[in-house]
Structure formats: C-alpha cells, structure tokens
Design an enzyme around this catalytic site. Sequence first.
Site, mmCIF file in Angstrom:
data_model
loop_
_atom_site.group_PDB
_atom_site.id
_atom_site.type_symbol
_atom_site.label_atom_id
_atom_site.label_comp_id
_atom_site.label_asym_id
_atom_site.label_seq_id
_atom_site.Cartn_x
_atom_site.Cartn_y
_atom_site.Cartn_z
ATOM 1 N N LYS A 1 -3.775 9.162 -9.284
ATOM 2 C CA LYS A 1 -4.168 8.045 -8.409
ATOM 3 C C LYS A 1 -5.624 7.674 -8.696
ATOM 4 O O LYS A 1 -6.555 8.333 -8.241
ATOM 5 C CB LYS A 1 -3.998 8.427 -6.941
ATOM 6 C CG LYS A 1 -4.234 7.273 -5.985
ATOM 7 C CD LYS A 1 -3.974 7.699 -4.549
ATOM 8 C CE LYS A 1 -4.162 6.521 -3.607
ATOM 9 N NZ LYS A 1 -5.535 5.982 -3.641
ATOM 10 N N SER B 1 0.852 -1.176 0.000
ATOM 11 C CA SER B 1 0.000 0.000 0.000
ATOM 12 C C SER B 1 0.895 1.234 0.000
ATOM 13 O O SER B 1 2.120 1.127 0.086
ATOM 14 C CB SER B 1 -0.898 -0.014 1.240
ATOM 15 O OG SER B 1 -1.826 1.029 1.190
#
Length: 636
Positions: free
Chosen positions: A86, A52
């Site tokens: 993103k 992550s």
Amino acid sequence: MSDAEYDRLFRELQALEAEHPELRTPDSPTYRIGAEPQSQLQKHKHRVPMLSLANAFNEEEVADWENRMARIAADVREAGYTLEVKIDGAAVSLTYEEAVFTVGATRGNGVIGEDITANLRTIPDIPLRLTGEKIPKWIEVRGEVYFPIAAFDELNRKREAANEPTYANPRNSAAGSLRQLDPKITRERGLRFFAFHVEPQEAVPLKTQREVLDALASWGFPVEPHRKLVATLAEAQKAIAEIEQELPSLGFQADGVVVKVDRLALHAELGVIGEREPRWAIARKFAPEVAVTRLLDIMVNVGRTGVLTPFAVLEPVEVTGVTVSLATLHNADMVEAKGIMVGDYVEVTRAGEVIPQVLGPVREKRPPDARPWKMPEVCPRCGSPVERPADEVAWYCPNLSCPGRVLETIVHFAGVMDIRGLGYERVRKLLEAGLIKTIADIYRLTAEALKTLDGFADKSAQQLVDAITVSKQQPLSTFLFALGIRHVGGTVAKLLGREFGSLDKLTGAPLERVSEVQGIGPIIAEAVVHFFAEQRNQELIARIKGFGLDPREPEAGGGPLSGQRYVLTGTFPTLSRTDAQKLIESAGGRVASGVSKKTTAVVAGVEPGTKLDKARTLGVDIIDEKELLRRVGRAQ
C-alpha cells in the site's frame, strides 16, 4: 493528526453508527470517500467512482473480513488473493482513449475530482500512449502517485538552504505537487507512479487481478514490484508479515498491504459497502510501534530562521530498536491540542521509522503533579520578546544575533555570499574563540587574528580574508537571501533586489510599497518590513554597512520594455503567468502585483480579476497577450 489517530477515530464513528443507526446523518464521513475538490483546477467527473478501502489492523480483523465475504460468496475462500504494498501517496485516475492518455484526475470526493492532466503528463512513469495487445478503446487506469523518499529529502534540503519551510511528509507533498497550477513545478519534484486497477472491468477480457497487473505492466505502466499471489488467507497472513519486514528498506513510503480477491468475477458479486468501500479488498495497515514513557520536561529549540520549536525531554525508552530520550512536539498549538502536560506519561513513536515524536498523553496515568506548558514569552537564548505572526502556528525570535540562531545564521550567510573557506567547523571555532558574534563580525576579521586559531596558516588566513573582501561585491538579492529573513528565499530575494535596487530603498519602504512587488504576498511583505524595523537588526545592518558593504542590484539591461511596469491578470492563450513575467523581465520591464498610476499597462487574459476594474478607473492601458508579444518583438 497521524494516520493511526484518524483511523482510530473513524472506526469509533463506524462502531457508534452501527450501534445507533438512527444517529447516522447524510453528511457523515462514513458516507464519503475523500475530500471535496477545492481549487482553481477544473473539475472532472469519474465515469466509475473511485472508492476507498476498509482497514484491518491485525490478523483477526483480516479473518473477519474473509468470513463476511464468505457469507455472500462461499467460494471466496478458494479464489486466491493478490497482495500489493500500500503506497502512501495520492490516488489518481488516468483516462485512455484509443490508447492515448487524454485526462488525468485526482480522486476528489470519489465522484468528482480535479483535472490535473498537465501535471500528470510530467511524470515519466505515466505513458502518454499505451503499447501492447488487447488495449480497450476506452479505459480508466487507477494508480498511486508517490514521492520517492530520496527525492523528497533532496527537495527539503534545497528548501532549507533557500530559507524556505520544509515539507512534512512525502504523501502530502505528492498530493500538493499534483495540484500545482504550473506543471513545471510538478516536473521538478520527481514524482513517480504505480498502477494497480482498471475500470470498467468488463472492458478488459481478464479473469483475475493478477492478470490485470500483468496487463498493466505489458501496456507500459510500472506496477508495484512486491506484489504476490497466494492461494489462501493463511498464506496471505504469512506473506503480509514478510512484506512488513521489507517496508523500511523501500524507496517510498508505505503503510501496509492491500489484500484483494484475485478472481474478478467475485468482485461484482461481493459489491460495495455504502458506495464507499469494495467488499473484495481491504488494507492491512501496520500501526507504528508505540512506547510509553514519562515526559520529564518541555524545552524550546531556536532554529536559524528564529522559529521556536518545543521538544520533549523523555525518560529514555526503546522504540523500534532505538533508544529515544528527545522527541519533537512540532509547535505550541499541537501541545495544547493534544493536552500534553509536563510530567505526563506519553505515547512515543518514530515517524517514518526515523523522527521520534509524541503522539499524546496517557490520561489515565496522569500524575497529580503534572502541569500545563505554554510557549515562553521571551526567547530562552537571548531574552528577546517572542512573536507570533498572524495566520501562523510558529513563534519566532526576531533577533538575528540570537545565540540560538547565530551559528546556523553565519554558516548560511557565508555560504550564500560565497565566502569560500568559511564552513561550519570554522564558524564554530571562530565563535568559540570570540572572534565573531554576528555576521557583521565576519568583515572585521584579519589574517593576524585568524592565524591565532588552529588550522590557519599564513596562506589559508589570507585566502579567507580575500574571500570575505570579494563577498562585499555581491548584489543586493544575494545579500538579502544571505540575511535569512523569514520567507525570503533566493527567488523572493531577486524580486526584491530588482524592484528596489539598493538596500537603503528597501529598508525604508513601507508595507504597502513592498506588497506591490509581483510575487510578494502580504505575509512575505510583512516579514520583510518587520525584519528591517526590528531594532537589533537595524543595528546589525548599520555595522555591516560600516565595514564597507552597500549592496545594490545591477541595473537590468536595455530592452523594448526598459523602465516599464506591467500587471498580469487572468489566463492567457499560450503563456503561463510565469512565462509572461519572464518575458517582460527579459525585455527590461518589471511586473507588479498591484495596479497604480505608475503601471504602464495591464495584460488581461480570460477571467481577469479586479485589477482590470482598477486599471479602467485609473485610466491605465489594457492590452492582451498578442499586444504584449508585439511589444517585446515576438509578434506572430
């Protein structure tokens, strides 16, 4: 909770653990990457963990990130940075062997995900075979599956038209679509994909992240088109601000920019923090604009399906250039969970730059006269006692003739019953003129009455009356869908219509009988039975029948399984559960969810459930897929 709220709490936990490391436990969320895989899908272990990203919410935090890296590798400041939008979707890993796509999986907990290969094959952006040069013999391509905003909006429009609950946001819907057990459903969603990373990096003879992205594009992958390469962090900060301005115009949801050290050799040197976050990348996230204003009141809207939705009445405030005076509060549980009180000062944002919503109260500004709120016990529009079914967060008004529901209910009914000429504006005019009050009143309209309204002449009035008359011939399944029963869309209505055949048989059926229908779960069955048990709905149905409607479902044509009833259990060698059901129904048979003495046979596959045991107890015939194919005349 919102992403912003989650990120705030996660950062608070990180700070507490940094200050008190002795309190950090092995099960802390800061040790974990994602959610544990939980489904009927097979598990897949990633050869290289899927990590992550740490988050930064302002320029200072991005600068601090570079300073931390520079203490490990000083030349990071001159290594360059790639910037990639993103995407707000679902991360997946694609394995290619000898350039052929072999396995696709969700991130899961970062180490073990779920095998969703069949679903990923339905996404046209994902190449089944790579083309180009310098393709490794074995490689994992990481990327993001996303739901285009236009496709998501279209899906919600279809679900709303089918009287089905709409989805909350594209990100969650993308993840849910990928985990469907039937790939056909995934294919219908119109998902897309962007690639952004490869593993193992040493398998690819490249030196920079920019080269990785170019290589992915040359192999046949779509790569996010707004990517940029900059030389310094100062240039990165400027470019990030420019990209932020473009986000609202993108065709997909995005909530920031991923900043990566461009030089790949530094990635290994910088390493990973706690087996969770790579040091060489960070997500510069954009928090939504938030305004503070006074919550004047909480009122309740009644929708077509009877759902009671609380909404906030606000002192007008500007949010992202738009003046907001009303905002959704979603449901009563959320109001209670957030601790929102009437009179509070509250934070307001616009979800996805569109829908105004209340994030929560500013507790330190709470005035002394603020008061708690709870859902009213009776419908604010018709006075009927409101209901909350078990295992649901929504409250409902059960009265189909409720004034809060009636306009949308009649428009929906007319559309499904194909009453041409009875659209939204005409329904509104008929209601305002008092010519109709419920859907039953449609069938007492006359041409003479219609001609008293503006917009109706002799011909148009008679055409509408004729269309109303023709609609009386619609089958039971269409009528059930038109009624707007909670949870009953077009598909469920067809299942009920085929099973019961007539309205009288369905309205008199007990819960156990409705629950036996294949594809009708306990929640849907309860909603159907409750609908017909409600006194006002009984009166409405009686009035409709009084105008000559007695909807019935046409008998299925003959076939080798005509009049037979089958139950499916387990996984079959070649047929999906949906295919097996269609096969039986096309041969004149019916599929039920439960085994009874009326069951002709149970079709059992691999790993059957308790239905097999019940079949043995009752002495019901048990067959396999091969025998089913033989019975319908498709033996191989």
